[in-house]
Design a protein around this motif. Structure first.
Motif, PDB file in Angstrom:
ATOM      1  N   HIS A 170     -11.257   7.682  -5.050  1.00  0.00           N
ATOM      2  CA  HIS A 170     -10.409   6.978  -6.014  1.00  0.00           C
ATOM      3  C   HIS A 170      -9.952   5.668  -5.397  1.00  0.00           C
ATOM      4  CE1 HIS A 170      -9.192  10.674  -8.609  1.00  0.00           C
ATOM      5  NE2 HIS A 170     -10.435  10.754  -8.194  1.00  0.00           N
ATOM      6  N   VAL A 171     -10.210   4.569  -6.080  1.00  0.00           N
ATOM      7  CA  VAL A 171      -9.770   3.275  -5.547  1.00  0.00           C
ATOM      8  C   VAL A 171      -8.830   2.601  -6.533  1.00  0.00           C
ATOM      9  CG1 VAL A 171     -11.873   2.913  -4.172  1.00  0.00           C
ATOM     10  CG2 VAL A 171     -11.764   2.037  -6.496  1.00  0.00           C
ATOM     11  N   ASN A 172      -8.008   1.744  -5.981  1.00  0.00           N
ATOM     12  CA  ASN A 172      -7.079   1.003  -6.817  1.00  0.00           C
ATOM     13  C   ASN A 172      -6.674  -0.262  -6.050  1.00  0.00           C
ATOM     14  OD1 ASN A 172      -5.380   0.459  -8.989  1.00  0.00           O
ATOM     15  ND2 ASN A 172      -3.640   1.541  -8.070  1.00  0.00           N
ATOM     16  N   THR A 173      -6.022  -1.176  -6.749  1.00  0.00           N
ATOM     17  CA  THR A 173      -5.463  -2.330  -6.060  1.00  0.00           C
ATOM     18  C   THR A 173      -3.991  -2.414  -6.415  1.00  0.00           C
ATOM     19  OG1 THR A 173      -5.521  -4.742  -5.822  1.00  0.00           O
ATOM     20  CG2 THR A 173      -6.244  -3.841  -7.946  1.00  0.00           C
TER      21      THR A 173
ATOM     22  N   THR B 231      -1.393  -3.604   0.896  1.00  0.00           N
ATOM     23  CA  THR B 231      -1.611  -4.731  -0.016  1.00  0.00           C
ATOM     24  C   THR B 231      -3.019  -4.582  -0.590  1.00  0.00           C
ATOM     25  OG1 THR B 231      -2.398  -5.956   1.899  1.00  0.00           O
ATOM     26  CG2 THR B 231      -0.172  -6.458   1.149  1.00  0.00           C
ATOM     27  N   ARG B 232      -3.183  -5.045  -1.800  1.00  0.00           N
ATOM     28  CA  ARG B 232      -4.492  -4.998  -2.471  1.00  0.00           C
ATOM     29  C   ARG B 232      -5.128  -3.610  -2.476  1.00  0.00           C
ATOM     30  NH1 ARG B 232      -7.165 -10.955  -1.155  1.00  0.00           N
ATOM     31  NH2 ARG B 232      -5.727 -12.051  -2.506  1.00  0.00           N
ATOM     32  N   THR B 233      -6.231  -3.433  -1.743  1.00  0.00           N
ATOM     33  CA  THR B 233      -7.002  -2.199  -1.858  1.00  0.00           C
ATOM     34  C   THR B 233      -6.265  -0.960  -1.341  1.00  0.00           C
ATOM     35  OG1 THR B 233      -8.971  -3.535  -1.492  1.00  0.00           O
ATOM     36  CG2 THR B 233      -9.202  -1.142  -1.257  1.00  0.00           C
ATOM     37  N   VAL B 234      -6.228   0.075  -2.141  1.00  0.00           N
ATOM     38  CA  VAL B 234      -5.810   1.391  -1.665  1.00  0.00           C
ATOM     39  C   VAL B 234      -6.830   2.403  -2.155  1.00  0.00           C
ATOM     40  CG1 VAL B 234      -3.315   1.032  -1.441  1.00  0.00           C
ATOM     41  CG2 VAL B 234      -4.271   1.592  -3.668  1.00  0.00           C
ATOM     42  N   PHE B 235      -7.036   3.450  -1.382  1.00  0.00           N
ATOM     43  CA  PHE B 235      -8.001   4.461  -1.821  1.00  0.00           C
ATOM     44  C   PHE B 235      -7.665   5.835  -1.270  1.00  0.00           C
ATOM     45  CE2 PHE B 235     -10.500   5.232   2.038  1.00  0.00           C
ATOM     46  CZ  PHE B 235     -10.192   4.128   2.814  1.00  0.00           C
ATOM     47  N   GLU B 236      -8.183   6.844  -1.934  1.00  0.00           N
ATOM     48  CA  GLU B 236      -8.044   8.219  -1.461  1.00  0.00           C
ATOM     49  C   GLU B 236      -9.354   8.934  -1.719  1.00  0.00           C
ATOM     50  OE1 GLU B 236      -4.692  10.374  -2.992  1.00  0.00           O
ATOM     51  OE2 GLU B 236      -3.255   9.093  -1.931  1.00  0.00           O
TER      52      GLU B 236
ATOM     53  N   GLY C 135       3.599  -9.151  15.521  1.00  0.00           N
ATOM     54  CA  GLY C 135       2.335  -9.768  15.904  1.00  0.00           C
ATOM     55  C   GLY C 135       2.018 -10.979  15.055  1.00  0.00           C
ATOM     56  N   PRO C 136       0.799 -11.498  15.200  1.00  0.00           N
ATOM     57  CA  PRO C 136       0.384 -12.632  14.383  1.00  0.00           C
ATOM     58  C   PRO C 136       0.147 -12.204  12.932  1.00  0.00           C
ATOM     59  CG  PRO C 136      -1.463 -11.824  15.666  1.00  0.00           C
ATOM     60  CD  PRO C 136      -0.257 -11.037  16.104  1.00  0.00           C
ATOM     61  N   ASN C 137      -0.067 -13.193  12.090  1.00  0.00           N
ATOM     62  CA  ASN C 137      -0.337 -12.909  10.690  1.00  0.00           C
ATOM     63  C   ASN C 137      -1.802 -12.491  10.554  1.00  0.00           C
ATOM     64  OD1 ASN C 137      -0.192 -12.751   8.000  1.00  0.00           O
ATOM     65  ND2 ASN C 137       0.188 -14.936   7.624  1.00  0.00           N
ATOM     66  N   LEU C 138      -2.063 -11.203  10.720  1.00  0.00           N
ATOM     67  CA  LEU C 138      -3.446 -10.739  10.826  1.00  0.00           C
ATOM     68  C   LEU C 138      -3.727  -9.665   9.782  1.00  0.00           C
ATOM     69  CD1 LEU C 138      -5.677 -11.434  12.958  1.00  0.00           C
ATOM     70  CD2 LEU C 138      -5.108  -9.263  14.039  1.00  0.00           C
ATOM     71  N   PRO C 139      -4.732  -9.904   8.912  1.00  0.00           N
ATOM     72  CA  PRO C 139      -5.029  -8.886   7.900  1.00  0.00           C
ATOM     73  C   PRO C 139      -5.640  -7.650   8.550  1.00  0.00           C
ATOM     74  CG  PRO C 139      -6.693 -10.600   7.860  1.00  0.00           C
ATOM     75  CD  PRO C 139      -5.654 -11.052   8.843  1.00  0.00           C
ATOM     76  N   ALA C 140      -5.546  -6.521   7.864  1.00  0.00           N
ATOM     77  CA  ALA C 140      -6.105  -5.288   8.411  1.00  0.00           C
ATOM     78  C   ALA C 140      -6.364  -4.296   7.293  1.00  0.00           C
ATOM     79  CB  ALA C 140      -5.146  -4.672   9.425  1.00  0.00           C
ATOM     80  N   VAL C 141      -7.311  -3.404   7.570  1.00  0.00           N
ATOM     81  CA  VAL C 141      -7.608  -2.350   6.599  1.00  0.00           C
ATOM     82  C   VAL C 141      -8.035  -1.108   7.376  1.00  0.00           C
ATOM     83  CG1 VAL C 141      -9.903  -3.379   6.239  1.00  0.00           C
ATOM     84  CG2 VAL C 141      -9.059  -1.703   4.604  1.00  0.00           C
ATOM     85  N   GLY C 142      -7.654   0.066   6.870  1.00  0.00           N
ATOM     86  CA  GLY C 142      -7.997   1.292   7.595  1.00  0.00           C
ATOM     87  C   GLY C 142      -7.797   2.519   6.743  1.00  0.00           C
ATOM     88  N   PHE C 143      -8.020   3.683   7.363  1.00  0.00           N
ATOM     89  CA  PHE C 143      -7.746   4.943   6.669  1.00  0.00           C
ATOM     90  C   PHE C 143      -7.351   5.995   7.679  1.00  0.00           C
ATOM     91  CE2 PHE C 143     -12.377   5.470   7.576  1.00  0.00           C
ATOM     92  CZ  PHE C 143     -12.323   6.673   8.280  1.00  0.00           C
TER      93      PHE C 143
END
Ligand code: ATP
Ligand code: MG
Length: 420
Positions: free
Chosen positions: A159-162, A260-265, A292-300
Motif C-alpha cells: 500500500h502506497v500513499n503520499t 514527507t511525501r511517500t509512505v508505504f506499508e 544534521g544537514p538538510n539531507l533527504p532520506a527514505v527507508g523502511f
C-alpha cells in the motif's frame, strides 16, 4: 522463573529459520549496495523524543525508559531510524551526501502482547540518505518487496500513499482538522487530543471508534502540490515498470512525525489484526531536526517476527532448507565405525553431520534426523557392515541407495565428493 511478558526465547528448529532469514537479509541488502550499521540497544531518551515525535504512540506510552546510576535518562530503542541517523552523523557518514545503511536488531516497546505484537521484537530496516527523487523511494520499496518475492510469499499487499510536503500539507492539515472537528464527538480520546497539533495522525488511529469517521475523511490526492504529485507519479511509474503490484491507500500515513511525501506499508492477511509486516517512507526533515544537514532520506522497517509468521503460513518449501546427513548406527560395532566416519566427515568443511549416541531403534533415530533438519541419513547395522556397505537415504524423497563402506576415511572422502 519465566521470560518477561511479551518476550520470547528462540529455540531450535525456529532459530534455524531465523538464521536462514538473517542470512538472506544480509545478502539482499549487500546486493543493493547497503552497508550494515549496528548501534547500541539503548540511547539517550531525548533522541527518541526528538526523532520519533512527542505525539506518537511510541513516545507517549511505549518506551522502556530508565535513569542510570549516573542520573541520565536512557531508553531501550523502540526503533532504529533515529539511532541510525544519530550514529551516521556522529561518525560523519553523511558528510559526502549519499549513504546507504541497513540494520537488523532488537527493538523494545511497552505494548499489550498479542499475536504478532511483542515487547521485545526485531526489525530489519534500511535507510537511504541523500537522494530526494522517487528513484530512491522505488529502490527501498523494491528491496523490501524482493525479500518477500525471493521466498515466493503470496498474499502480501503493498500500500502506497503520499502525505505531501511543507508546501501542500498545511492546507490538507486544515481541511482534515475542519473535518475531524465536525466529527469530534465520535472520535476516541487519543484522537481528540491529537486533533489540534497533528490531525494527520488520526488517520493512523487503530481505535475502533475512529474507523467510521476516518473512512469519510477527505483524501490528500486532490490537494497535492505539483512537485509532490510529480514525485508520486514517478514512483508509481517505477513500480509499474518493475511489475511490483501496489494499491494506493489514502489511509496509510504512518505514525511517526518525520515522514514527507511517500509512505508505504506491506500487509499480510495471515497476521490478523497486526497486519503490517513492513512500514516505511520518506523523511526529508529528520536528519536536520536531529542536528544534521538538510539531507533527504527514505527507508523502511520490517518486523522480523511478523515476517517469519507470514513465511510459516506460506507454501515456501521447508524441504529446501534441509541439509546435512544424520549417521544412524544400529548396534555397537556399527556405532564405533560410524563415529570414525563422523570424525572424518566433520573435517570436511561444508557438510553438516549429526549423530545420536544412544541405543535407539531406526525410527527413533530418523525422528532425530528430522529434528536436525537433515537431508540424508546414512544407516548401518550388522548386515550392512557384513556387506561392506551403507544405506544412504534421501529424507526428502525417501529413496535409498547403497554406497561402499570398507575404510571409514575413503567412504568419508566419497561422501564429500558426492556434494550432498
Ligand atoms: P503497528 O501498527 O502494528 O503498531 P507500528 O506502526 O507501530 O506498527 P512501525 O513502528 O512502523 O510499526 O514498525 C515497523 C514494523 O515493525 C511493523 O510493521 C511491524 O512489522 C514491526 N513491529 C512494530 N512493533 C512491533 C511489536 N511490538 N511486535 C512485533 N513487531 C512489531
Ligand atoms: Mg505500534
Amino acid at each position: 522463573m519465566t521470560a518477561p511478558r511479551g518476550t520470547q526465547d528462540v529455540i531450535p528448529p525456529l532459530s534455524g529459520r531465523w538464521q536462514e532469514l538473517e542470512a538472506r537479509i544480509h545478502e539482499l541488502a549487500r546486493g543493493f549496495g547497503y552497508g550494515e550499521i549496528r548501534t547500541p540497544a539503548f540511547e539517550a531518551t531525548e533522541l527518541f523524543i526528538r526523532g520519533v515525535g512527542e505525539l506518537t504512540d511510541i513516545v507517549e506510552k511505549e518506551m522502556y525508559s530508565f535513569t542510570d546510576r549516573g542520573g541520565r535518562s536512557l531508553t531501550l530503542r523502540p526503533e532504529l531510524t533515529a539511532p541510525v541517523v544519530r550514529a551516521a552523523l556522529e561518525n560523519s557518514l553523511l558528510s559526502s551526501g549519499a549513504a546507504r545503511l541497513y540494520y537488523l536488531g532488537a527493538i523494545f516497546r511497552y505494548e499489550r502482547p498479542q499475536k504478532g505484537r511483542f515487547r521485545q521484537s526485531h526489525q530489519f530496516g534500511v535507510e537511504c540518505f541523500g537522494y530526494a527523487g522517487a528513484d530512491a523511494d522505488f529502490e527501498v520499496i523494491q528491496l523490501a518487496w524482493e525479500l518477500a518475492r525471493r521466498y515466493q510469499i503470496s498474499g502480501l499487499q503493498l500500500h502506497v500513499n503520499t502525505i505531501g510536503d511543507e508546501r501542500c500539507r498545511p492546507a490538507y492539515r486544515s481541511a482534515l482538522k475542519a473535518y475531524f472537528n465536525a466529527h469530534r464527538a465520535s472520535l476516541s480520546e487519543d484522537s481528540r487530543r491529537r486533533l489540534e497539533r497533528n490531525p494527520l495522525r488520526i488517520l493512523d488511529s487503530k481505535a475502533p471508534e475512529d474507523a467510521a469517521v476516518i473512512a469519510g475523511a477527505p483524501p490528500f490526492e486532490s490537494m497535492l502540490c505539483d512537485a509532490c504529485r510529480a514525485h508520486f507519479d514517478m514512483l508509481k511509474h517505477y513500480l509499474e515498470e518493475a511489475e511490483i503490484p501496489f494499491t494506493i491507500n489514502p489511509r496509510v500515513v504512518r505514525g511517526l512525525d518525520y515522514y514527507t511525501r511517500t509512505v508505504f506499508e506491506i500487509m499480510s492477511d495471515a497476521l490478523g489484526a497486526q497486519s503490517a509486516v513492513c512500514a516505511g517512507g520518506r523523511y526529508d526533515d529528520l536528519v536536520r531536526s536531529l542536528g544534521g544537514p538538510n539531507l533527504p532520506a527514505v527507508g523502511f522497517a520490517l518486523g522480523v517476527e511478523r515476517f517469519l509468521m507470514v513465511l510459516e503460513g506460506s507454501p515456501a518449501s521447508r524441504e529446501a532448507q534441509r541439509s546435512g546427513v544424520q549417521l544412524i548406527a544400529l548396534g555397537s560395532e556399527a556405532r564405533e565405525r560410524l563415529v570414525h566416519l563422523l570424525g572424518y566427515l566433520r573435517q570436511s568443511d561444508g557438510l553438516p553431520a549429526f549423530m545420536d549416541y544412544e541405543d535407539r531403534k531406526l525410527l527413533a533415530q530418523l525422528k532425530i534426523a528430522d529434528r536436525n533438519n537433515a537431508r540424508y541419513a546414512l544407516i548401518a547395522g550388522d548386515d550392512e557392515l557384513a556387506a561392506e556397505q551403507l544405506v544412504l537415504r534421501d529424507l526428502a524423497t525417501r529413496q535409498d541407495r547403497r554406497i561402499p563402506f570398507k575404510y571409514e576415511k575413503d567412504t568419508a572422502a566419497e561422501i564429500v565428493k558426492m556434494r550432498l
